[in-house]
Design an enzyme around this catalytic site. Structure first.
Site, mmCIF file in Angstrom:
data_model
loop_
_atom_site.group_PDB
_atom_site.id
_atom_site.type_symbol
_atom_site.label_atom_id
_atom_site.label_comp_id
_atom_site.label_asym_id
_atom_site.label_seq_id
_atom_site.Cartn_x
_atom_site.Cartn_y
_atom_site.Cartn_z
ATOM 1 N N LYS A 9 1.083 -1.319 -0.042
ATOM 2 C CA LYS A 9 0.111 0.149 -0.211
ATOM 3 C C LYS A 9 0.918 1.066 0.317
ATOM 4 O O LYS A 9 2.153 1.341 0.151
ATOM 5 C CB LYS A 9 -0.655 0.153 1.492
ATOM 6 N N TYR A 49 -12.326 -2.410 -3.464
ATOM 7 C CA TYR A 49 -12.820 -2.678 -1.715
ATOM 8 C C TYR A 49 -14.502 -2.033 -1.883
ATOM 9 O O TYR A 49 -14.503 -1.684 -0.780
ATOM 10 C CB TYR A 49 -12.297 -0.938 -1.157
ATOM 11 N N PHE A 57 -15.421 3.553 6.979
ATOM 12 C CA PHE A 57 -14.224 3.868 7.266
ATOM 13 C C PHE A 57 -13.729 4.059 5.169
ATOM 14 O O PHE A 57 -12.672 4.187 4.924
ATOM 15 C CB PHE A 57 -13.048 3.016 7.632
ATOM 16 N N ARG A 85 -1.940 -14.747 3.973
ATOM 17 C CA ARG A 85 -2.673 -14.187 4.769
ATOM 18 C C ARG A 85 -2.323 -14.446 6.000
ATOM 19 O O ARG A 85 -1.595 -13.412 6.343
ATOM 20 C CB ARG A 85 -4.062 -14.966 4.667
ATOM 21 N N THR A 91 -6.189 -7.708 10.609
ATOM 22 C CA THR A 91 -5.902 -6.510 9.630
ATOM 23 C C THR A 91 -5.590 -5.379 10.532
ATOM 24 O O THR A 91 -4.460 -4.618 10.277
ATOM 25 C CB THR A 91 -7.268 -6.459 9.535
ATOM 26 N N ASN A 112 -1.982 -0.079 7.191
ATOM 27 C CA ASN A 112 -1.531 -1.823 7.815
ATOM 28 C C ASN A 112 -0.701 -2.120 6.703
ATOM 29 O O ASN A 112 -0.817 -3.231 6.095
ATOM 30 C CB ASN A 112 -2.277 -2.379 7.827
ATOM 31 N N HIS A 115 -1.764 -5.481 1.761
ATOM 32 C CA HIS A 115 -2.899 -5.801 0.757
ATOM 33 C C HIS A 115 -3.122 -7.088 0.838
ATOM 34 O O HIS A 115 -1.976 -7.229 -0.178
ATOM 35 C CB HIS A 115 -3.940 -5.385 0.126
ATOM 36 N N GLU A 126 -9.567 -9.971 -8.029
ATOM 37 C CA GLU A 126 -8.243 -8.990 -7.599
ATOM 38 C C GLU A 126 -7.440 -8.477 -9.027
ATOM 39 O O GLU A 126 -7.153 -7.874 -9.307
ATOM 40 C CB GLU A 126 -7.698 -8.969 -6.286
HETATM 41 N N1 UDP Z 1 -9.618 -0.847 7.570
HETATM 42 C C1 UDP Z 1 -9.819 0.792 8.008
HETATM 43 N N2 UDP Z 1 -10.803 0.213 9.170
HETATM 44 C C2 UDP Z 1 -10.992 -0.449 9.955
HETATM 45 C C3 UDP Z 1 -10.980 -1.590 9.147
HETATM 46 C C4 UDP Z 1 -10.179 -1.711 8.307
HETATM 47 O O1 UDP Z 1 -9.250 1.851 7.432
HETATM 48 O O2 UDP Z 1 -11.466 -0.177 10.913
HETATM 49 C C5 UDP Z 1 -9.047 -0.773 6.341
HETATM 50 C C6 UDP Z 1 -7.205 -1.840 6.467
HETATM 51 O O3 UDP Z 1 -6.935 -0.682 4.991
HETATM 52 C C7 UDP Z 1 -7.481 -3.509 5.334
HETATM 53 C C8 UDP Z 1 -8.686 -2.795 5.182
HETATM 54 O O4 UDP Z 1 -10.138 -2.011 5.530
HETATM 55 O O5 UDP Z 1 -6.681 -3.660 5.169
HETATM 56 C C9 UDP Z 1 -10.075 -3.402 4.711
HETATM 57 O O6 UDP Z 1 -10.309 -4.244 5.751
HETATM 58 P P1 UDP Z 1 -10.345 -5.853 5.738
HETATM 59 O O7 UDP Z 1 -11.496 -6.431 7.025
HETATM 60 O O8 UDP Z 1 -10.536 -6.439 4.469
HETATM 61 O O9 UDP Z 1 -9.565 -5.934 5.880
HETATM 62 P P2 UDP Z 1 -7.678 -6.978 5.159
HETATM 63 O O10 UDP Z 1 -8.534 -8.411 4.023
HETATM 64 O O11 UDP Z 1 -7.353 -5.805 4.234
HETATM 65 O O12 UDP Z 1 -6.598 -7.946 6.170
#
Ligand code: UDP
Length: 148
Positions: A9, A49, A57, A85, A91, A112, A115, A126
């Site tokens: 990212k 997304y 968010f 993963r 996350t 974080n 992705h 994707e």
């Molecule tokens: N995210 C955020 N705030 C939150 C939860 C998620 O900004 O409270 C963002 C974060 O960058 C995360 C992305 O949204 O990686 C997608 O969320 P998801 O739950 O799909 O997590 P991931 O698959 O990326 O672990």
């Protein structure tokens, strides 16, 4: 062989973590089949997304992911989606274990670092969103006999 979509990212790119992250996937034994540094459009961010479009968010997430270049990759290998993963960690980096990418390099969920697709079906979606078929390179590597 299973493929997964991995993306450094904008925070990871700015913090010069591309090399470190590529190295981890290479050392694990995965094969790189596609990669590019790119600027995500608002439209692509919204598609990528889409499952989060009603979350509070969502707006900030789109602003963040389009705020600078990302490094998009496709990695291939046995159980690539699930294993990647695990390599990413939870996350929210505060819950991610040391030794995972988010556990080692992140502090807050909004930044974080990386992705990774969460299922084989989302990986297919994707990969198709970010890469044309002609951008994926399929090749053999002799070292595979020593990985599998
Ligand atoms: N995210 C955020 N705030 C939150 C939860 C998620 O900004 O409270 C963002 C974060 O960058 C995360 C992305 O949204 O990686 C997608 O969320 P998801 O739950 O799909 O997590 P991931 O698959 O990326 O672990």
């Amino acid at each position: 062989m299973e493929k997964t979509f991995i993306m450094v990212k904008p925070d990871g790119v700015q913090r010069s973590l591309i090399g470190e992250i590529v190295t981890r996937f290479e050392k694990k034994g995965f094969q790189l089949v596609g990669a590019k540094l790119m600027q995500i459009s608002t439209e692509l961010a919204g598609n990528h997304y889409a499952e989060h479009k009603d979350k509070p968010f969502f707006g900030e997430l789109v602003d963040f992911i389009t705020s600078g270049p990302v490094f998009a990759m496709v990695w291939q290998g046995e159980n690539a989606v699930e294993v990647a993963r695990q390599m990413l960690g939870k996350t929210n980096p505060k819950d991610a274990l040391p030794g995972t990418i988010r556990g080692d390099f992140g502090l807050v969920v909004e930044k974080n670092v990386i992705h990774g697709s969460d299922a084989v079906e989302s990986a297919k979606r994707e990969i198709a969103l970010f890469f044309g078929e002609e951008e994926l390179v399929h090749y053999g590597k002799l070292i595979e006999d020593w990985v599998y």
